[in-house]
Design a protein around this motif. Sequence first.
Motif, PDB file in Angstrom:
ATOM      1  N   GLU A   1      -0.483   4.765  -7.584  1.00 20.79           N
ATOM      2  CA  GLU A   1       0.105   4.930  -6.254  1.00 20.79           C
ATOM      3  C   GLU A   1      -0.224   6.308  -5.680  1.00 20.79           C
TER       4      GLU A   1
ATOM      5  N   SER B   1      -3.651   6.164  -4.407  1.00 22.54           N
ATOM      6  CA  SER B   1      -3.675   5.485  -3.112  1.00 22.54           C
ATOM      7  C   SER B   1      -3.289   6.436  -1.983  1.00 22.54           C
TER       8      SER B   1
ATOM      9  N   GLY C   1      -1.995  -1.135  -3.932  1.00 20.92           N
ATOM     10  CA  GLY C   1      -2.545  -1.180  -2.583  1.00 20.92           C
ATOM     11  C   GLY C   1      -4.060  -1.179  -2.502  1.00 20.92           C
TER      12      GLY C   1
ATOM     13  N   ARG D   1      -8.933   1.081  -0.665  1.00 19.77           N
ATOM     14  CA  ARG D   1      -7.509   1.156  -0.316  1.00 19.77           C
ATOM     15  C   ARG D   1      -7.251   0.327   0.917  1.00 19.77           C
TER      16      ARG D   1
END
Length: 233
Positions: free
Chosen positions: A146, A149, A213, A232
């Motif tokens: 995360e 991302s 994501g 992404r």
Amino acid sequence: MMDETGNPSVIEEQMAYYRARAAEYDEWFYRQGRYDRGEENNARWFAAAEAVREALFAGGQVHSVVELACGTGIWTQELAQLAQQVTALDASPEMLKINQTKVAAENVTYQQVNLFEWEPTQTYDMLFASFWLSHVPPERLSAHLEAMSRALVPDGRLFLVDSLKTPTSTAVDHVIPEASTTLTRKLNDGRTYQIVKVFYEAEGLKAALEAAGFVAQVYQAGDFFWYVDAVRR
């Protein structure tokens, strides 16, 4: 960083290991000393590494890239050709010093960062990490992906490369355990350290990337490496 017994954590020991290993790290990638597995095996290693390099460059030029765990510059020198601006991060000042000397590129800037505490402060067109994700414990994987991302612009590219569970990829005096997320690594002088080493499976890794994501594909390069090429969302 301490464990529940008050002893140094495996992550802290891992960081100490890579600081101590900096001067001999390149022996592993270039198949020297304890990592020399013979002409045929070495040739397959370098062919697999070249396949990863070709996949990296197939995505085309980018303006900015951040490299996590840049180490001695094996891949930083490639990224310096691929991007106008490279930000190279590592926890080890010894690794950073070798990298800076080896790469010597004006478009590369360096930052000493504990990647387990890293929070991106800007966004990049691309994030690259080589042989780093396997040192992230499974319980930290989601949070780390995360953070990756958050480091990318929308439609930014994520490229990761890491090790397959191949016994001849490591030193002749190293043993890869059957089922463990930690293993013992030895330096040339005989000192030993415990480090995190997770051989992530393609299906589970792809699912974790999608949850963070990314639209991701996981590929295999020869007997030695897997790599991820992702975008992404």
